[in-house]
Design an enzyme around this catalytic site. Structure first.
Site, PDB file in Angstrom:
ATOM      1  N   VAL A  11       0.808  -1.357  -0.159  1.00 47.96           N
ATOM      2  CA  VAL A  11       0.004   0.058   0.086  1.00 47.96           C
ATOM      3  C   VAL A  11       0.893   1.465   0.000  1.00 47.96           C
ATOM      4  CG1 VAL A  11      -1.752   1.307   1.299  1.00 47.96           C
ATOM      5  CG2 VAL A  11      -2.140  -1.173   1.193  1.00 47.96           C
ATOM      6  N   LYS A  35      15.192  -3.105   3.049  1.00 50.29           N
ATOM      7  CA  LYS A  35      14.233  -2.645   1.876  1.00 50.29           C
ATOM      8  C   LYS A  35      14.642  -1.102   1.558  1.00 50.29           C
ATOM      9  CE  LYS A  35       9.444  -3.710   1.991  1.00 50.29           C
ATOM     10  NZ  LYS A  35       8.218  -3.451   2.944  1.00 50.29           N
ATOM     11  N   THR A 120      -5.830  -0.652   6.760  1.00 50.21           N
ATOM     12  CA  THR A 120      -7.077  -1.049   6.656  1.00 50.21           C
ATOM     13  C   THR A 120      -7.137  -1.405   8.244  1.00 50.21           C
ATOM     14  OG1 THR A 120      -7.302  -2.194   4.544  1.00 50.21           O
ATOM     15  CG2 THR A 120      -8.769  -2.727   6.544  1.00 50.21           C
ATOM     16  N   LEU A 152      -7.012  -0.821  -3.420  1.00 48.23           N
ATOM     17  CA  LEU A 152      -5.984  -1.363  -4.280  1.00 48.23           C
ATOM     18  C   LEU A 152      -6.103  -2.716  -4.563  1.00 48.23           C
ATOM     19  CD1 LEU A 152      -3.279   0.846  -3.481  1.00 48.23           C
ATOM     20  CD2 LEU A 152      -4.933   1.624  -4.969  1.00 48.23           C
ATOM     21  N   ASN A 227     -14.573  -4.911   1.447  1.00 50.11           N
ATOM     22  CA  ASN A 227     -13.764  -6.221   1.395  1.00 50.11           C
ATOM     23  C   ASN A 227     -14.731  -7.426   1.754  1.00 50.11           C
ATOM     24  OD1 ASN A 227     -11.730  -5.268   0.372  1.00 50.11           O
ATOM     25  ND2 ASN A 227     -10.257  -5.492   1.853  1.00 50.11           N
ATOM     26  N   PHE A 268     -16.493 -10.526  -9.604  1.00 53.69           N
ATOM     27  CA  PHE A 268     -16.140 -11.093  -8.589  1.00 53.69           C
ATOM     28  C   PHE A 268     -17.574 -12.338  -8.420  1.00 53.69           C
ATOM     29  CE2 PHE A 268     -12.927  -9.524  -5.608  1.00 53.69           C
ATOM     30  CZ  PHE A 268     -12.334  -8.854  -6.547  1.00 53.69           C
ATOM     31  N   CYS A 279      -5.613  -9.412   2.261  1.00 53.13           N
ATOM     32  CA  CYS A 279      -6.688  -8.612   2.472  1.00 53.13           C
ATOM     33  C   CYS A 279      -7.974  -9.539   3.193  1.00 53.13           C
ATOM     34  CB  CYS A 279      -6.899  -7.649   1.640  1.00 53.13           C
ATOM     35  SG  CYS A 279      -5.386  -6.863   0.949  1.00 53.13           S
ATOM     36  N   LYS A 339      -3.462 -15.021  -6.504  1.00 53.04           N
ATOM     37  CA  LYS A 339      -4.278 -14.783  -7.894  1.00 53.04           C
ATOM     38  C   LYS A 339      -3.310 -14.246  -8.979  1.00 53.04           C
ATOM     39  CE  LYS A 339      -4.887  -9.602  -7.292  1.00 53.04           C
ATOM     40  NZ  LYS A 339      -5.731  -8.617  -7.299  1.00 53.04           N
ATOM     41  N   ARG A 346       0.674 -14.909  -0.081  1.00 58.43           N
ATOM     42  CA  ARG A 346       0.071 -14.856   1.525  1.00 58.43           C
ATOM     43  C   ARG A 346      -1.395 -15.354   1.406  1.00 58.43           C
ATOM     44  NH1 ARG A 346       1.090  -8.920   3.090  1.00 58.43           N
ATOM     45  NH2 ARG A 346       1.115  -8.604   0.983  1.00 58.43           N
TER      46      ARG A 346
END
Ligand code: UGA
Length: 478
Positions: A11, A35, A120, A152, A227, A268, A279, A339, A346
């Site tokens: 995010v 990072k 979130t 997103l 969600n 969906f 998420c 996906k 995850r």
């Protein structure tokens, strides 16, 4: 504007790069030295379309990276908190990172700032951030806290940010809302889309983003409820798929029928091995927990989670039905990511299904266009083999399993797949192929919510005929 984004995960990194793209000066803050070093060198730590281009375009110009939160706060008008909120054992979101950042911001404040929840978070987090900041010495008149949830999707996050369905600004004070409106102005007045060399949008034609102003609490709920609704839609269609299988109907046809009602919509409504990712599973548990704490038992969410878990078991039963015993079977697995379009594994249904298959004594060779490196870290060392392409993954296998909806897989040459396999068996957890194409190719084909294709012995059609059928609409998961 000068903007700080704290947390450079999916995010934070996307939001930071996109705010720079909109013309703002952005400082990305993270305490992970490795990072930061990678980002400063120009590396892009995640697989996300257009993100490498944006980082390249703005790094060292409008986009800087630092571990100095104090300095970043001092330089910025708006500070977006985009740190992790992982689930605790009981499903509640762990807000300790948010709290620690709020404390850090409080001690640095020297001028009016807007602190923005981007991660979130459950309803009331806004009030908690305010309390923590006051307790840590931030003068009440020098800050406001807003909620600006992100919508997103991994894989299309940059385009989702720049061409959003809506921008939600949850702010209880007007001066606070005004700062956020300024941050998104190029998208809302459309000036971003008039520029040259912009990131292309999903639709042709002029675009202006819709901005929705709400209270902070409503914005927090909008995120969780969105969600939860999407996850419920997926579980609903997976449940419908079970009924289709039981009565011999075809879920594709059923979804075409129900999805063309504009109140329902086609998106969906794709059945499969269940939803995964960082998420939906986390947010559903957190939303259910928030509702319970506030005296409402959200049974609909319990059922959504239950259907999703059962979907993986149903797929394992399909594999058993197709292969009888599993011990010693050699499987070619296509897809590891949760996906398509991402390297994220995850809560990936593919990984959980593979872990069960390994326990049952199967040997697996897998291929994924993006997620093999991450899967290798997650699975026990040398547990599975990785292939260089889909055909290599299924070479000599007793069956091919399709576990992620990558477009590349839907475009595979069925005749070549059949040639590579030891037995012509495909168990497709994402409905990427038409049963008629598989039947014509002489495959045994098991998918979700559609009749099985078993024991067809027709000759294999020429590749060109298969390609024509594959390019027909309805052959791929959107
Ligand atoms: C989801 C939401 O779609 C975003 O709007 C939200 O911002 C994001 O969560 C978040 O909270 O950060 P994401 O997890 O990236 O985005 O992925 P989705 O595209 O929503 O897919 C989630 C899962 O549902 C995947 O495992 C996918 O394969 C599955 N899915 C999706 C289906 O099984 N069927 C469908 O019809 C659609």
């Amino acid at each position: 504007m000068n903007i700080a984004v704290v947390g450079s995960g999916y995010v934070g990194l996307v939001a930071g790069a996109c705010f720079a793209e909109l013309g703002h000066n952005v400082i990305l803050v993270d305490n992970d030295e490795r990072k930061l070093a990678a980002l400063k060198k120009g590396e892009c730590p995640i697989h996300e379309k257009f993100l490498p281009e944006l980082l390249q375009r703005h790094r060292g110009k409008r986009l800087a990276f630092t571990d100095d939160l104090h300095d970043a706060v001092r330089r910025s008008q708006a500070i977006f908190i985009a740190v992790g909120t992982p689930p605790k054992e009981d499903g509640d979101a762990d807000l300790s990172y948010v709290e620690s950042v709020a404390r850090g911001i409080a001690t640095a404040i020297d001028d009016y700032k807007v602190v923005v929840e981007k991660s979130t978070v459950p309803v009331y987090t806004n009030s908690w951030i305010r309390k923590i900041m006051l307790l840590n010495g931030a003068p009440a008149e020098l800050f406001d806290v807003a909620s600006n949830p992100e919508f997103l999707r991994e894989g299309t996050a940059v385009a989702d940010f720049l061409y959003p369905d809506r921008i939600v600004i949850g702010a209880d004070a007007d001066r606070c809302a005004a700062v956020l409106e300024q941050a998104y102005k190029p998208l809302v007045d459309g000036s971003y889309y008039d520029k040259r060399d912009i990131i292309p949008g999903p639709l042709a034609g002029p675009f202006k983003a819709r901005l929705i102003r709400t209270s902070a609490k409503s914005a927090e709920l909008i995120k969780h409820a969105s969600n939860a609704f999407l996850a419920m839609k997926i579980s609903f269609v997976n449940a419908v798929a079970c009924v289709c299988e039981a009565v011999g109907a075809d879920v594709e046809q059923v979804c075409e029928g129900i999805g063309s009602d504009s109140r329902i919509g086609r998106r969906f409504l794709y059945p499969g091995v269940g939803y995964g990712g960082s998420c939906f599973p986390k947010d559903l548990l957190a939303f259910r927990s928030v509702a319970r704490e506030n005296g409402y038992q959200f049974g609909l969410l319990d059922e959504t989670v239950k259907v999703n878990e059962e979907q993986r078991n149903r797929f394992l039963r399909k594999i058993r039905k197709a292969l009888w015993t599993l011990k010693g079977k050699k499987l070619g697995v296509l897809g590891l990511a949760f996906k398509n379009g991402t390297d994220d594994i995850r809560e990936s249904p593919a990984i959980s299904i593979m872990k069960t298959l390994l326990k049952e004594g199967c040997s697996i060779t897998a291929y994924d266009p993006a997620a093999m490196e991450r899967a290798a870290e997650e699975l026990p060392p040398d547990a599975i083999k990785f292939a260089n392409d889909p055909y290599e993954a299924i070479q000599g296998a007793d069956a091919c399993l399709i576990l992620t909806e990558w477009e590349d897989f839907a475009a595979l040459d069925v005749a070549q797949m059949k040639k590579a396999l030891r037995y012509p068996i495909v168990i497709d957890g994402r409905n990427l192929f038409k049963p008629s194409v598989m039947a014509a190719a002489g495959m045994n084909y098991y998918s979700v919510g559609r009749p099985d294709v078993v024991g067809e012995r027709r000759s294999v059609p020429r590749t060109t005929e298969l390609k024509t059928e594959l390019s027909e609409p309805g052959n791929k998961v959107a």
